[in-house]
Design an enzyme around this catalytic site. Structure first.
Site, PDB file in Angstrom:
ATOM      1  N   LYS A 160      95.801 -73.024   3.522  1.00 45.03           N
ATOM      2  CA  LYS A 160      95.139 -71.590   3.386  1.00 45.03           C
ATOM      3  C   LYS A 160      96.106 -70.569   3.798  1.00 45.03           C
ATOM      4  O   LYS A 160      96.594 -70.581   5.004  1.00 45.03           O
ATOM      5  CB  LYS A 160      94.004 -71.293   3.886  1.00 45.03           C
ATOM      6  N   GLY A 162      98.594 -69.574  14.579  1.00 48.39           N
ATOM      7  CA  GLY A 162      98.054 -68.087  14.589  1.00 48.39           C
ATOM      8  C   GLY A 162      97.862 -67.819  15.994  1.00 48.39           C
ATOM      9  O   GLY A 162      98.547 -68.256  16.970  1.00 48.39           O
ATOM     10  N   SER A 163      96.733 -66.958  16.296  1.00 44.81           N
ATOM     11  CA  SER A 163      96.383 -66.468  17.406  1.00 44.81           C
ATOM     12  C   SER A 163      95.741 -67.635  18.519  1.00 44.81           C
ATOM     13  O   SER A 163      95.318 -68.503  18.120  1.00 44.81           O
ATOM     14  CB  SER A 163      95.493 -65.510  17.190  1.00 44.81           C
ATOM     15  N   THR A 164      95.920 -67.387  19.863  1.00 38.01           N
ATOM     16  CA  THR A 164      95.415 -68.441  20.843  1.00 38.01           C
ATOM     17  C   THR A 164      93.971 -68.440  20.614  1.00 38.01           C
ATOM     18  O   THR A 164      93.288 -69.541  20.973  1.00 38.01           O
ATOM     19  CB  THR A 164      96.123 -67.852  22.049  1.00 38.01           C
ATOM     20  N   GLY A 218      93.184 -70.567  17.573  1.00 39.79           N
ATOM     21  CA  GLY A 218      93.444 -71.819  18.128  1.00 39.79           C
ATOM     22  C   GLY A 218      92.621 -72.469  19.190  1.00 39.79           C
ATOM     23  O   GLY A 218      91.966 -73.634  18.969  1.00 39.79           O
ATOM     24  N   GLU A 222      99.799 -74.100  16.910  1.00 37.41           N
ATOM     25  CA  GLU A 222     101.295 -73.192  17.294  1.00 37.41           C
ATOM     26  C   GLU A 222     100.573 -71.657  17.556  1.00 37.41           C
ATOM     27  O   GLU A 222     100.274 -71.177  16.401  1.00 37.41           O
ATOM     28  CB  GLU A 222     102.153 -73.185  16.055  1.00 37.41           C
ATOM     29  N   GLU A 271     100.037 -60.223  24.194  1.00 35.32           N
ATOM     30  CA  GLU A 271     100.637 -60.271  22.791  1.00 35.32           C
ATOM     31  C   GLU A 271     100.668 -59.081  21.800  1.00 35.32           C
ATOM     32  O   GLU A 271      99.515 -58.871  21.376  1.00 35.32           O
ATOM     33  CB  GLU A 271     100.703 -61.509  22.115  1.00 35.32           C
TER      34      GLU A 271
END
Lengths: 296, 485
Positions: free
Chosen positions: B187, B239-241, B244, B261, B392
């Site tokens: 995706k 993507g973002s923490t 995740g 990641e 971030e």
């Protein structure tokens, strides 16, 4: 002449290189396979777990930066002392696991050999798992493994010594420090292992052993934000423990999770007599890649 | 105004044949989705580029079934050598269609053409090339000891990628998955789906067996349906923490594997003995490359106090030469912010930086009237607790902090839950090696920054995620090995 009364051992926790009782003041009864009373073990608490994490964190930097050769020497020394206490462990494993003496002897021998196998990896892991990357450009680019930090371990419930060393040694050999929740019903060999560690040059805090109720303590270890990885192997056959819940808690700080073996949601205890591979060592390693330009 | 103004040097977009609407790519064909559609726009102009299908849970299920069938009947039975040839073909077609891919990437993403042309597309092709060669050599990857079964693929892999490097992240995900014998459902990000759909055409040109690669476009719900699909064996997410962590929770208690990641807040550390002009180039590259939409961006500049004023002065002078504007202009250094939402997020954090007392300096430059733009910005007088130093930002915003000793630099650099990357600038080799040992980061760049290569593993410590991508290490995440094989 009356028969000699034996001197029984008091089993305590092993935290930060010392042998405290639980701060909670609690203990619980340990019985052998036939239900006969063996000892009262310290019943560790959430606070004991947290204290152990503090000790493990404090010890981690020094242990990781010790030379690989030195870590190998220290761990080999553990093997020497284990061998010297072989009879004691045979008696404790036999009592804890309900084994015959010859069978317990074989288990203890394999546990010592297993420890040595892992000890020898200390100065080989970086060579086997690291290396130079041939990038398309004028750079020196090298990848090497590093310990992930503090590892929480749920020790196997069934295999009280061979299983125990099979989960501890691969974590510490690369420079991680560990907080171990020992087998709930069979904690005695673990505490004796603590005595071995205390007398074999392992720095205090590198290995911490907490006996108690797995279901009570594991959630605190799994959710602790200063723990970098968790081994859920001991969730198999642990009373009132669902490893999925612990894995959810571990996600809070993205702990590296080593799942128990089994299929689907089922967790089973591995066959510890099988020769291991590097997977348990690799589970607690980060790969660090360093780039530097090349030029005149 | 600079002394020499540049004439406009726009790249032609005629090479790209945009369709007005795109379907999903399932089982080797473009099909209409059963969900609604959404539009993808050019962030530099806000013009609509195309309508794209939003894959429903049913569509995702079809894609996973196609991937499973292809895995079972074709891909897992094929020899590694044959598999590798398909991956080689894909690499070559990407090179052949490089200009088309680069223009489309810049149109949909907003990144400067010089970056999509010189970095994204060639590196993406290189990832397919590198991994193609692994397909028939997996037993040499050092992952299975003698006497144990050879490495085996996991099965169907669900992959969710971000909008900052749409094609490159696709390559990072798909190339190792295919080389190791897995099939994929990928995706792409909601705002940047177009190069993934062009990649689907490349798979058709390569005669890749149907179902080996499936592309489902959509937003968060589509990604969630993919992650939670019971017949997916492994999740690969960049993507973002926060997302995740949600993925880690959602697969807890299952046997699904995951590599994540996630975010970063890298320290770029400059010592007083560094070659300052080179360091300034590295700082600029570290934070303004790709508009700062880089998870490993050097967003925290740690400068030794004795040279801090000079470094900042030279940095600001260098920043004035950055050309912000049309992504398709070959002279553009900084393109458009990828979306309105991202621009709002950057603006909010920059406002917070000012409100918390940091000193803001923004390049004086004229920004286009339409589209999403943010001029390169530096904060000085930043303390470690400021939001601009802890969160971030994912934009062209740099925070400058200072230090006195190497030990202090290490302590400040590691003072973050992230651990993706770090930079060191010093002429002293022994200090580089010492610093590299101390830094809790998956990638450490010494006297360089933002370098990537398919042979070089990439990934983070701590809350920057788990697993590595690229190199021999990246293969592990797609294989059963050793006693598990």
């Amino acid at each position: 002449m009356s028969p000699r009364l034996d001197v029984r051992k008091t089993y305590k926790l092993y935290v930060g290189g010392a042998f405290p009782r639980s701060e909670s003041g609690r203990s619980y009864e340990i019985v052998d396979a036939k239900g006969t009373f063996l000892a009262n073990a310290a019943m560790g608490s959430r606070k004991d777990v947290r204290d152990a994490v503090v000790k493990a964190r404090a010890a981690q930097g020094g242990w990781a930066t010790a030379t690989a050769y030195n870590r190998g020497q220290v761990l080999y020394r553990v093997g020497e002392v284990l061998e010297g206490r072989r009879d004691q462990f045979i008696a404790e494993v036999a009592a804890s696991e309900g084994l015959t003496k010859p069978r317990a002897s074989a288990v203890v021998d394999q546990a010592i050999d297993r420890w040595l196998w892992y000890a020898g990896w200390s100065d080989k892991v970086a060579q086997v798992l690291g290396g130079l990357n041939p990038v398309a450009g004028p750079y020196f680019d090298i990848s090497a493994p590093e310990p992930t930090g503090v590892v929480g371990i749920l020790a196997p419930q069934g295999s009280s010594l061979l299983g125990l060393v099979s989960v501890i040694a691969p974590a510490v050999v690369t420079g991680n420090t560990v907080v171990v929740l020992t087998s709930e019903q069979r904690p005695l060999p673990a505490i004796s292992l603590g005595e071995v560690l205390a007398t074999s040059d392992v720095p205090g805090g590198v290995i911490n052993l907490i006996s108690g109720r797995t279901a009570e303590l594991a959630p605190w270890l799994a959710s602790h934000r200063d723990v970098n990885a968790i081994d859920l192997t001991g969730a198999a056959d642990a009373t009132d423990v669902d490893w999925a819940d612990l894995e959810v808690k571990a996600a809070d700080n993205l702990k590296r999770v080593l799942r128990p073996v089994g299929t689907g949601g089922d967790a089973v205890e591995p066959d510890w007599t099988e020769q291991p591979d590097l997977s348990r060592i690799r589970a607690y390693l980060e790969t660090k890649t360093v780039w530097h330009p090349k030029g005149r | 105004m600079s002394k020499f103004e540049y004439a406009p040097a726009p790249e032609s977009r005629a090479i790209v044949d945009l369709q007005s609407s795109y379907g999903l790519f399932i089982n080797g064909e473009f099909v209409d989705g059963t969900g609604s559609s959404f539009k993808t726009i050019n962030p530099a102009t806000e013009e609509k580029l195309a309508d794209v299908s939003e894959a429903s849970a049913d569509d995702v299920d079809k894609a996973v079934k196609a991937a499973r069938t292809a895995y079972t009947r074709v891909w897992s039975r094929m020899s590694g050598a044959e598999r590798g040839k398909y991956v080689f073909r894909i690499a070559r077609i990407m090179q052949e269609r490089a200009r088309e891919l680069a223009v489309l990437e810049s149109l949909d993403n907003g990144k400067p053409i010089k970056e999509s042309r010189d970095v994204d597309v060639p590196t993406a092709a290189a990832h397919f090339f590198y991994h193609a060669g692994w397909a028939d050599k997996l037993e040499y990857a050092g992952l299975s000891p003698a006497g144990s079964p050879p490495p085996r693929p996991l099965g169907v892999v669900g992959q969710v990628i971000p909008w900052n490097f749409p094609l490159l992240m696709l390559a990072w995900k798909i190339a190792p998955a295919l080389a190791t014998g897995n099939t994929v459902v990928l995706k792409p990000a909601e705002t940047t789906p177009l190069t993934a759909l062009l990649f689907a055409e490349i798979c058709q040109q390569a005669d890749l067996p149907p179902g080996v690669v499936n592309i489902v476009t959509g937003a968060g719900a589509t990604g969630q349906a993919l992650v939670e699909h019971p017949d997916v064996d492994k999740i690969a997410f960049t993507g973002s923490t926060d997302v995740g962590k949600a993925i880690a929770r959602s697969i807890a208690g299952t046997r699904k594997r995951a590599t994540l990641e996630l975010g970063g807040k890298a320290a770029n550390i400059v010592f007083e003995d560094a070659a300052i002009d080179q360091a300034v180039e590295g700082i600029v590259n570290g934070i303004f490359f790709n508009q700062g939409h880089v998870c490993c961006a050097g967003s925290r500049l740690l400068v030794q106090e004795s040279v801090a004023d000079e470094v900042v002065r030279r940095l600001e002078r260098r920043m004035k030469t950055l050309r912000v504007g049309d992504p398709l202009d070959k002279n553009t250094d900084v393109g458009a912010i990828n979306s309105k939402a991202q621009l709002q997020r950057i603006t909010e954090l920059v406002d917070a930086g000012e409100a918390e007392g940091a000193t803001r300096w923004t390049v004086p430059c004229e920004l286009p009237a339409r589209g999403f733009w943010f001029a390169p910005t530096v904060f000085t007088d930043v303390s470690q607790t400021h939001r601009v130093a802890t969160e971030e930002i994912f934009g062209p915003v740099l925070s400058v902090l200072t230090f006195r000793t190497p030990q202090e630099a290490v302590a400040k650099a590691n003072n973050t839950p992230y651990g993706l990357s770090a930079g060191i600038w010093t002429e002293k080799g022994s200090r580089i090696l010492w610093m590299a040992d101390q830094l809790k980061a998956g990638v450490v760049w010494a006297n360089t920054f933002n370098r990537f290569d398919p042979t070089s593993p990439f990934g983070g410590y701590k809350e920057s995620g788990y697993g590595r991508e690229g190199g021999r290490h990246g293969l592990e995440a797609y294989l059963r090995t050793g006693v598990d094989a």
